[in-house]
Design a protein around this motif. Structure first.
Motif, PDB file in Angstrom:
ATOM      1  N   ARG A 107      -1.319   1.302  -4.678  1.00 31.88           N
ATOM      2  CA  ARG A 107      -0.224   0.411  -4.322  1.00 31.88           C
ATOM      3  C   ARG A 107       1.042   0.847  -5.050  1.00 31.88           C
ATOM      4  O   ARG A 107       0.994   1.487  -6.084  1.00 31.88           O
ATOM      5  CB  ARG A 107      -0.552  -1.023  -4.722  1.00 31.88           C
ATOM      6  CG  ARG A 107      -1.844  -1.513  -4.154  1.00 31.88           C
ATOM      7  CD  ARG A 107      -1.711  -2.965  -3.756  1.00 31.88           C
ATOM      8  NE  ARG A 107      -2.923  -3.462  -3.140  1.00 31.88           N
ATOM      9  CZ  ARG A 107      -3.243  -3.276  -1.870  1.00 31.88           C
ATOM     10  NH1 ARG A 107      -2.464  -2.595  -1.103  1.00 31.88           N
ATOM     11  NH2 ARG A 107      -4.352  -3.759  -1.376  1.00 31.88           N
ATOM     12  N   GLN A 121     -12.081  -5.544  -5.158  1.00 29.12           N
ATOM     13  CA  GLN A 121     -12.498  -4.311  -4.511  1.00 29.12           C
ATOM     14  C   GLN A 121     -13.797  -3.816  -5.136  1.00 29.12           C
ATOM     15  O   GLN A 121     -14.044  -3.992  -6.324  1.00 29.12           O
ATOM     16  CB  GLN A 121     -11.413  -3.239  -4.669  1.00 29.12           C
ATOM     17  CG  GLN A 121     -10.117  -3.584  -3.985  1.00 29.12           C
ATOM     18  CD  GLN A 121     -10.238  -3.580  -2.475  1.00 29.12           C
ATOM     19  OE1 GLN A 121     -10.973  -2.783  -1.911  1.00 29.12           O
ATOM     20  NE2 GLN A 121      -9.536  -4.484  -1.822  1.00 29.12           N
ATOM     21  N   ALA A 166     -10.255   0.948  -4.632  1.00 31.66           N
ATOM     22  CA  ALA A 166      -9.074   0.235  -4.124  1.00 31.66           C
ATOM     23  C   ALA A 166      -7.985   1.226  -3.725  1.00 31.66           C
ATOM     24  O   ALA A 166      -7.808   2.274  -4.349  1.00 31.66           O
ATOM     25  CB  ALA A 166      -8.538  -0.716  -5.192  1.00 31.66           C
ATOM     26  N   LYS A 225     -10.704 -11.124  -2.747  1.00 33.58           N
ATOM     27  CA  LYS A 225     -12.004 -10.488  -2.971  1.00 33.58           C
ATOM     28  C   LYS A 225     -11.799  -9.212  -3.768  1.00 33.58           C
ATOM     29  O   LYS A 225     -11.115  -8.295  -3.306  1.00 33.58           O
ATOM     30  CB  LYS A 225     -12.672 -10.168  -1.638  1.00 33.58           C
ATOM     31  CG  LYS A 225     -12.956 -11.403  -0.810  1.00 33.58           C
ATOM     32  CD  LYS A 225     -13.565 -11.033   0.509  1.00 33.58           C
ATOM     33  CE  LYS A 225     -13.768 -12.284   1.350  1.00 33.58           C
ATOM     34  NZ  LYS A 225     -14.263 -11.971   2.681  1.00 33.58           N
ATOM     35  N   SER A 239       0.857  -1.190   0.000  1.00 31.62           N
ATOM     36  CA  SER A 239       0.000   0.000   0.000  1.00 31.62           C
ATOM     37  C   SER A 239       0.890   1.235   0.000  1.00 31.62           C
ATOM     38  O   SER A 239       1.902   1.284   0.707  1.00 31.62           O
ATOM     39  CB  SER A 239      -0.889   0.017   1.243  1.00 31.62           C
ATOM     40  OG  SER A 239      -1.742  -1.088   1.254  1.00 31.62           O
ATOM     41  N   ALA A 293      -5.525  -7.618   6.043  1.00 33.01           N
ATOM     42  CA  ALA A 293      -5.873  -8.160   4.726  1.00 33.01           C
ATOM     43  C   ALA A 293      -5.575  -7.122   3.646  1.00 33.01           C
ATOM     44  O   ALA A 293      -5.894  -5.946   3.801  1.00 33.01           O
ATOM     45  CB  ALA A 293      -7.357  -8.536   4.690  1.00 33.01           C
ATOM     46  N   GLY A 294      -4.906  -7.557   2.593  1.00 33.23           N
ATOM     47  CA  GLY A 294      -4.602  -6.667   1.477  1.00 33.23           C
ATOM     48  C   GLY A 294      -3.469  -5.691   1.736  1.00 33.23           C
ATOM     49  O   GLY A 294      -3.256  -4.774   0.942  1.00 33.23           O
ATOM     50  N   GLU A 303      -5.362  -7.115  -7.402  1.00 30.91           N
ATOM     51  CA  GLU A 303      -6.605  -7.663  -6.888  1.00 30.91           C
ATOM     52  C   GLU A 303      -6.305  -8.912  -6.095  1.00 30.91           C
ATOM     53  O   GLU A 303      -5.587  -9.795  -6.555  1.00 30.91           O
ATOM     54  CB  GLU A 303      -7.535  -7.989  -8.059  1.00 30.91           C
ATOM     55  CG  GLU A 303      -8.931  -8.345  -7.641  1.00 30.91           C
ATOM     56  CD  GLU A 303      -9.848  -8.471  -8.832  1.00 30.91           C
ATOM     57  OE1 GLU A 303     -10.295  -9.601  -9.097  1.00 30.91           O
ATOM     58  OE2 GLU A 303     -10.108  -7.454  -9.485  1.00 30.91           O
ATOM     59  N   GLY A 304      -6.827  -9.008  -4.889  1.00 35.38           N
ATOM     60  CA  GLY A 304      -6.614 -10.160  -4.033  1.00 35.38           C
ATOM     61  C   GLY A 304      -7.756 -11.149  -4.123  1.00 35.38           C
ATOM     62  O   GLY A 304      -8.419 -11.270  -5.161  1.00 35.38           O
TER      63      GLY A 304
END
Length: 116
Positions: A56, A44, A53, A42, A11, A85-86, A39-40
């Protein structure tokens, strides 16, 4: 000399902390690629077609192999990768050959000598 490339996807609000942690652990420099998307598990959500989102960055570190794991662990902690998470991910890739490190060789040699 054996080298590793550490790639950290992080991030953008944690990029500076990750770079500083890597430097404190022995990285002699970094290349930052700002504003990437990912994208992970789930995807965004979007609002009226606008991406919600977080921004990054990709941080690249070319490091001495003997310091790679320590640097990777420091990056993980600084970026809180296991806590949120993320938050990000980091991995290392073996490097077979490299050119253009002439100005960094003295610092790299010091790192190698301190590991012996």
């Amino acid at each position: 000399m054996k080298l590793k490339l550490i790639v950290a996807l992080v991030s953008d609000n944690k990029t500076n902390a990750v770079v500083q942690a890597a430097r404190d652990a022995g990285a002699t420099g970094a290349t930052i690629i700002p504003g990437v998307r990912g994208e992970g598990l789930k995807p965004q959500k979007t609002f009226l077609g606008l991406d919600l989102a977080a921004r990054r960055d990709v941080a690249l570190f070319l490091v001495v192999e003997t310091r790679a794991r320590e640097i990777l662990e420091r990056i993980r902690a600084a970026g809180q990768f296991d806590d949120e998470a993320g938050a990000g991910i980091a991995f290392e890739i073996a490097i077979d050959d490299v050119v253009g490190l002439g100005t960094q060789l003295p610092a790299i040699r010091e790192e190698l000598e301190s590991d012996l």
